[in-house]
Design an enzyme around this catalytic site. Structure first.
Site, short mmCIF file in Angstrom:
data_model
loop_
_atom_site.label_atom_id
_atom_site.label_comp_id
_atom_site.label_asym_id
_atom_site.label_seq_id
_atom_site.Cartn_x
_atom_site.Cartn_y
_atom_site.Cartn_z
N GLN A 133 0.84 -1.20 0.00
CA GLN A 133 0.00 0.00 0.00
C GLN A 133 0.88 1.26 0.00
O GLN A 133 1.54 1.55 1.00
CB GLN A 133 -0.88 -0.01 1.26
N TYR A 135 0.56 4.69 0.31
CA TYR A 135 -0.15 5.93 0.68
C TYR A 135 0.81 6.93 1.34
O TYR A 135 1.04 8.01 0.84
CB TYR A 135 -1.27 5.63 1.69
N SER A 168 4.67 -1.25 4.09
CA SER A 168 4.85 -2.60 4.64
C SER A 168 4.97 -3.62 3.53
O SER A 168 4.19 -3.60 2.57
CB SER A 168 3.64 -2.98 5.51
N GLU A 251 -13.11 -1.93 4.77
CA GLU A 251 -12.41 -2.77 5.72
C GLU A 251 -13.17 -2.77 7.03
O GLU A 251 -12.86 -2.05 7.95
CB GLU A 251 -11.00 -2.21 5.92
N SER A 373 -3.65 6.93 13.33
CA SER A 373 -3.20 6.95 14.73
C SER A 373 -4.39 7.09 15.67
O SER A 373 -5.48 7.48 15.26
CB SER A 373 -2.24 8.12 14.96
N ASN A 374 -4.17 6.80 16.93
CA ASN A 374 -5.25 6.94 17.91
C ASN A 374 -5.83 8.35 17.91
O ASN A 374 -7.03 8.53 18.08
CB ASN A 374 -4.72 6.61 19.31
N GLU A 375 -4.96 9.32 17.74
CA GLU A 375 -5.45 10.70 17.76
C GLU A 375 -6.40 10.94 16.58
O GLU A 375 -7.44 11.60 16.73
CB GLU A 375 -4.26 11.68 17.69
C1 LIG Z 1 4.32 -0.58 11.41
C2 LIG Z 1 3.78 0.41 10.43
C3 LIG Z 1 3.37 -0.03 9.18
C4 LIG Z 1 2.88 0.89 8.24
N1 LIG Z 1 2.52 0.43 7.00
C5 LIG Z 1 2.12 1.32 6.04
C6 LIG Z 1 1.85 0.91 4.69
O1 LIG Z 1 1.95 -0.27 4.38
N2 LIG Z 1 1.48 1.83 3.78
C7 LIG Z 1 1.34 3.14 4.10
O2 LIG Z 1 0.97 3.92 3.23
N3 LIG Z 1 1.59 3.60 5.37
C8 LIG Z 1 1.98 2.70 6.34
N4 LIG Z 1 2.28 3.15 7.62
C9 LIG Z 1 2.25 4.58 7.88
C10 LIG Z 1 1.13 5.05 8.80
O3 LIG Z 1 -0.08 5.06 8.12
C11 LIG Z 1 1.54 6.43 9.30
O4 LIG Z 1 2.66 6.28 10.13
C12 LIG Z 1 0.44 7.13 10.07
O5 LIG Z 1 -0.61 7.49 9.22
C13 LIG Z 1 0.94 8.36 10.84
O6 LIG Z 1 1.61 9.23 9.97
P1 LIG Z 1 3.07 9.80 10.36
O7 LIG Z 1 3.92 8.64 10.67
O8 LIG Z 1 3.50 10.72 9.30
O9 LIG Z 1 2.87 10.60 11.69
P2 LIG Z 1 2.30 12.10 11.82
O10 LIG Z 1 1.08 12.24 10.99
O11 LIG Z 1 3.39 13.07 11.62
O12 LIG Z 1 1.86 12.11 13.33
C14 LIG Z 1 2.75 12.40 14.42
C15 LIG Z 1 1.92 12.52 15.70
O13 LIG Z 1 1.01 13.62 15.54
C16 LIG Z 1 -0.31 13.19 15.75
N5 LIG Z 1 -1.20 13.96 14.87
C17 LIG Z 1 -1.08 14.18 13.55
N6 LIG Z 1 -2.12 14.87 13.08
C18 LIG Z 1 -2.93 15.11 14.14
C19 LIG Z 1 -4.16 15.78 14.32
N7 LIG Z 1 -4.83 16.33 13.29
N8 LIG Z 1 -4.70 15.82 15.55
C20 LIG Z 1 -4.04 15.25 16.60
N9 LIG Z 1 -2.89 14.60 16.51
C21 LIG Z 1 -2.33 14.54 15.28
C22 LIG Z 1 -0.29 11.72 15.40
O14 LIG Z 1 -1.36 11.03 16.02
C23 LIG Z 1 1.05 11.29 15.93
O15 LIG Z 1 0.96 11.03 17.29
C24 LIG Z 1 2.77 2.25 8.57
C25 LIG Z 1 3.18 2.67 9.84
C26 LIG Z 1 3.68 1.78 10.76
C27 LIG Z 1 4.10 2.28 12.11
#
Ligand SMILES: Cc1cc2nc3c(=O)[nH]c(=O)nc-3n(C[C@H](O)[C@H](O)[C@H](O)COP(=O)(O)OP(=O)(O)OC[C@H]3O[C@@H](n4cnc5c(N)ncnc54)[C@H](O)[C@@H]3O)c2cc1C
Lengths: 391, 344
Positions: A133, A135, A168, A251, A373-375
C-alpha cells in the site's frame, strides 16, 4: 461463549471443513510455519510463507467473502469470522497476501472496471501476486491529502516520480497501489489518482527501514520515472481520494475476530510465563493479568456488537471504536509480558534476537500509529459520531 | 449472542424511554430524593399500572406479562438513564429470581410484585445464617430496604425470602440520595427457600446494575457533548478544542464497550446462566468503572456549574460510586473473576 458454542448447523459443518483442511495442509513442508511471521517477524520464512499463500489459494481460502462471479465463495459474515478464528487457532502463519486480499481486492470490487477485476483479482485469489500500500509519504502521514508523488500520462503510460514511506512488505510485493497527484493544478483531496504500479521495474527502488525491533517490515519506496499502464488507474483520474477512502470504508474488520484469537494465544503465553516463574504470586501482576483477561472479553463483546451489525445502520465509526479499544489493550499486554519476566526480560539473544514477550512489547507501539493513529481515530469519533465541531 | 433489541424489545424501549423522558425531570428526581421515603409514588404507580413494567418478569399464571430478564434489562437501561426514583431494579431482579425458583415462594410473592402493590429488596451481602427455617444476622446497606415488603436474603449459600414485617429495618442516610438504603437485622425471622443459588442471585443483581449503569453513562456523555457544543469560551464553542473532543471520543469508546458488555451479560443470564458466574461480575466491574469515569469527566467538562448542587451531574456521580461499591467493589470483583475463570 466462544464462537464455536453458538454455531448454526451449517456453520458447524463449515468449521469442521476449515479445521480439517488446516490439519491436512499445515503439515510436511508447512509444519515449520506454525506461529511464524506476523508483527515483528515478517522477515521469517518468507519464501515458505509465499508458498503457503498459494496453497491457501488452491484451497480457495482467499477472498472467501467475495462474490462468486469474481472468484470468491460469497460466504456469510459469520462463516468468514469462523474462518479467521480457526486460522488463528491453528497457529497458521501470518499471511503475506493480506494487503491485496483485505485492501486492494475489496476496493476493486467496489470501484474497479470489469477488466481490472478480471486482471487483478485472480492473482490475489491464487496467492501469486502480492501487494503493498503506497499511501504514506515523508510529508503526508496523518494528513494523507498532502501527498506529493506525481504521475503524468504520456504515450499511454503513467510516469511516476516521488517517494513513499513506511510501505509494509514492499520488499516482497509484486504490485503497489499508489496514491499520486495527477493534476498539478489541483490541491489537497482533488487531483489525486489511484494507480496500480508493478514493483519489478527500473524506476522503482525499495529500501528496507530497520524498525525498533531490529527487523524490517516496512520500507522506503522511490519512484524515479516508474511506469504504470494507462488503464491501471482505479476510478477516474483525479478521483483517487474517493477510491482511497473506500479502501478504508470496506475494511469492516472481519479479520478482527481472527486477530482476537491471536490475542488470546498471546495472553495465554503471558499467563503461562507468570505461572512458570512465580510472577503470578505478585498481587500487582495478578491484578494486571486479570484486567487483561477482562479487557479481552470486553473487546470481543464490543467487536461482536458493533462490527456484526449490517453496514449502513450506524454512523460507520465502528472500526474506529474497536481500534481504540484493541490497540491500547495490546500495548498493555506487551508491557505486562516483559514485566512478568522481571530483570530477565532485559536480556536478548545474539544479533538482537528477541523473545516473543520482548517482540510483543516493542511491536505493539506501532498499533496506535498505523492505519490511522489513535489521535486521528478520536478526531473521527468526536466529529462523526458525537457531532462535535471541527477545530 | 444477541446484542440488538428484538422488534418487541425495541418497541418497549421506545415506550419506556419516551415516557420517562417526558415525566422524569432532574427536579422530580431531586424532589423524590428529598422526600420522606426517597421515592416518587405517583411515578411508581404509573410504571406499574399504566406501563405494566413490574409485571414483565412474572409468569402470566401469577398475574404477570410472562416476559423475561431481557425485557427487564431494556427497562433498566432506561430507568438508569434518568435515575428514575423508583425501586424498579430491586423489585425486577427479585421477581426474576422468584419466577425461576420454588413454586411456593413464587405464589406467595409474585402477584404483589407483578402489580406493584408489593416492593422487594435484595440483602445479599450480609452476615446471615439459616436455622430451622428462620434466619438471623444483619445485612447492611440494603438498597430499597426500607420500603420493601419482602426481602430476598443470602443466608450463606441459600437464597430465602423474608417478610420485611418479620425483620428490623432501619433506614440510613445515603451518599447517593437517588437510591435509599436500610440496615436490616433478622432475629429468627421466618424464611422461605427461593430455590435459586445465592451466588446466581448476586450475579443477576450485578448484571442489572451493569445495565443500569450503561443507561446512566450514556446520558452523561450525551449531556456533556451537548454542553460542549453550546458553551462558548475564547470566542468559540469549547467542543472545538481538541483536548476536550478527544476526551469525549475516549468516553464514547468506553460507553460502547460497556453497552456491549452489559448486553453480553444479559444474554448470558437468559441463555447460559452457568457462565454468569464470570460474566456477571465482569460486566458489573467494567460498566461501573466506565460510569464512574464518565461522571467524573462530566463534572470536569462542565466547569463550575458541574460542581453545584443545582446541576444534575452530582446525582450521577454519586450513583456511579454507589454502583461501584455495592455488590462487590472493583478490586473484589477483579479477584472473583480471576478465581472463577481459573486465572489466579
Ligand atoms: C508498522 C507500520 C506499518 C505501516 N505500513 C504502512 C503501509 O503499508 N502503507 C502506508 O501507506 N503507510 C503505512 N504506515 C504509515 C502510517 O499510516 C503512518 O505512520 C500514520 O498514518 C501516521 O503518519 P506519520 O507517521 O507521518 O505521523 P504524523 O502524521 O506526523 O503524526 C505524528 C503525531 O502527531 C499526531 N497527529 C497528527 N495529526 C494530528 C491531528 N490532526 N490531531 C491530533 N494529533 C495529530 C499523530 O497522532 C502522531 O501522534 C505504517 C506505519 C507503521 C508504524
Amino acid at each position: 461463549m466462544g464462537g464455536q458454542d453458538n454455531d448454526a448447523a451449517g456453520d458447524a459443518a463449515f468449521r469442521d471443513e476449515i479445521r480439517s483442511w488446516l490439519a491436512a495442509n499445515l503439515t510436511g513442508e508447512f509444519a515449520a510455519l506454525v506461529g511464524k511471521g506476523g508483527p515483528g517477524r515478517e522477515h521469517e520464512f518468507v519464501p515458505e510463507r509465499i508458498a503457503w499463500e498459494r496453497r491457501l489459494g488452491e484451497g480457495r481460502w482467499i477472498g472467501i467473502g467475495w462474490p462468486q462471479q469474481d472468484g470468491g465463495r460469497e460466504l456469510s459474515w459469520q462463516q468468514q469470522v469462523i474462518f479467521h478464528e480457526e486460522y488463528a487457532r491453528a497457529g497458521a502463519p501470518a499471511r503475506v497476501g493480506h494487503i491485496g486480499e483485505q485492501l486492494l481486492g475489496p476496493t476493486l470490487l467496489m470501484c474497479g472496471t470489469p477488466q481490472q477485476r478480471a486482471r487483478f483479482l485472480p492473482g490475489i485469489l491464487t496467492g501469486t501476486e502480492l501487494w503493498c500500500q503506497g499511501y504514506s509519504e515523508p510529508e503526508a502521514g496523518s494528513d494523507l491529502a498532502a501527498v506529493k508523488t506525481r504521475a503524468v500520462l504520456r504515450e499511454g503510460q503513467w510516469h511516476i516520480h516521488g517517494q513513499k514511506v513506511w510501505t509494509s512488505l514492499a520488499q516482497f510485493s509484486d504490485w503497489c497501489f499508489v496514491l499520486a497527484r495527477t493534476d498539478p493544478g489541483e490541491q489537497r483531496h482533488r487531483g489525486l489518482s489511484y494507480l496500480l504500479v508493478p514493483m519489478d521495474q527500473p524506476g522503482v527502488d525499495v529500501r528496507p527501514i530497520v524498525q525498533l525491533t531490529g527487523t524490517s517490515e516496512f520500507n522506503e519506496v522511490f519512484f524515479d520515472d516508474a511506469r504504470a499502464a494507462e488503464a491501471d488507474v482505479v476510478g477516474a483520474p483525479g478521483d483517487g481520494w474517493r477510491v482511497a477512502m473506500s479502501t478504508l470504508a470496506v475494511e469492516r474488520g472481519v479479520s478482527t475476530f481472527g486477530q482476537q484469537q491471536g490475542f488470546a494465544r498471546e495472553f495465554e503465553a503471558v499467563l503461562a510465563q507468570a505461572r512458570a516463574n512465580g510472577g503470578i504470586a505478585d498481587p500487582d501482576l495478578a491484578a494486571r493479568l486479570v484486567d487483561a483477561w477482562i479487557g479481552l472479553r470486553v473487546l470481543r463483546y464490543t467487536a461482536q456488537a458493533t462490527l456484526g451489525v449490517p453496514a449502513g445502520t450506524t454512523p460507520g465509526t465502528e472500526a474506529n471504536i474497536v481500534k481504540l479499544l484493541w490497540a491500547p489493550w495490546h500495548q498493555r499486554l506487551g508491557e505486562l509480558a516483559v514485566d512478568v519476566l522481571g530483570a530477565a526480560g532485559t536480556e536478548v539473544g545474539p544479533d538482537y534476537d528477541l523473545s516473543d514477550a520482548q517482540r510483543l512489547f516493542l511491536y505493539t507501539r506501532s498499533d496506535t500509529i498505523y492505519g490511522g493513529s489513535n489521535e486521528i481515530q478520536r478526531n473521527v469519533i468526536a466529529e462523526r459520531l458525537l457531532g462535535l465541531p471541527r477545530g | 449472542m444477541e446484542f440488538t433489541d428484538s422488534p418487541d424489545q425495541a418497541e418497549l424501549r421506545e415506550v419506556v424511554r419516551d415516557f420517562l423522558g417526558r415525566h422524569v425531570t432532574p427536579e422530580r428526581v431531586r424532589a423524590a430524593a428529598a422526600g420522606s421515603d426517597g421515592y416518587d409514588a405517583a411515578l411508581w404507580m404509573r410504571l406499574c399500572g399504566e406501563l405494566g413494567l413490574t409485571a414483565l418478569p412474572v409468569p402470566e399464571a401469577l398475574g404477570g406479562a410472562g416476559a423475561g430478564f431481557a425485557e427487564v434489562a431494556v427497562v433498566l437501561e432506561e430507568t438508569g438513564r434518568v435515575l428514575a426514583p423508583v425501586p424498579y431494579l430491586s423489585g425486577a431482579v427479585a421477581a426474576t429470581l422468584l419466577a425461576c425458583g420454588e413454586p411456593d415462594a413464587a405464589r406467595q410473592f409474585l402477584p404483589g410484585l407483578a402489580d406493584g402493590t408489593a416492593k422487594a429488596a435484595l440483602a445479599l451481602d450480609g452476615e446471615v445464617t439459616l436455622e430451622d427455617g428462620t434466619v438471623s444476622g444483619t445485612a447492611r446497606n440494603v438498597a430499597d430496604g426500607a420500603a420493601a415488603d419482602v426481602l430476598l436474603v443470602r443466608a450463606v449459600d441459600t437464597l430465602v425470602a423474608v417478610r420485611a414485617a418479620d425483620a428490623d429495618v432501619e433506614a440510613v442516610g445515603t451518599l447517593d440520595q437517588t437510591r435509599p438504603q436500610a440496615n436490616v437485622t433478622f432475629r429468627a425471622s421466618p424464611a422461605i427457600t427461593v430455590g435459586v443459588p445465592a451466588d446466581l442471585a448476586q450475579d443477576l443483581l450485578r448484571t442489572a446494575l451493569a445495565v443500569e449503569a450503561v443507561g446512566a453513562a450514556d446520558h452523561c456523555l450525551a449531556a456533556t457533548v451537548a454542553y460542549l457544543k453550546e458553551r462558548v469560551q475564547f470566542g468559540r464553542p469549547i467542543g472545538q478544542f481538541q483536548a476536550l473532543k478527544h476526551r469525549c471520543a475516549g468516553l464514547a469508546v468506553e460507553v460502547e464497550s460497556a453497552r456491549a458488555t452489559a448486553r453480553a451479560a444479559v444474554w448470558t443470564a437468559v441463555h447460559d446462566p452457568d457462565s454468569l458466574a464470570v460474566v456477571g461480575p465482569l460486566a458489573k466491574r467494567h460498566c461501573a468503572d466506565v460510569f464512574m469515569h464518565v461522571t467524573a469527566e462530566m463534572i470536569q467538562l462542565h466547569g463550575g456549574i458541574g460542581f453545584t448542587w443545582e446541576h444534575e451531574a452530582h446525582l450521577y456521580f454519586k450513583r456511579a460510586k454507589s454502583t461501584q461499591l455495592t455488590a462487590g467493589t472493583p478490586a473484589q470483583l477483579r479477584r472473583l473473576v480471576g478465581e472463577r475463570a481459573g486465572l489466579i
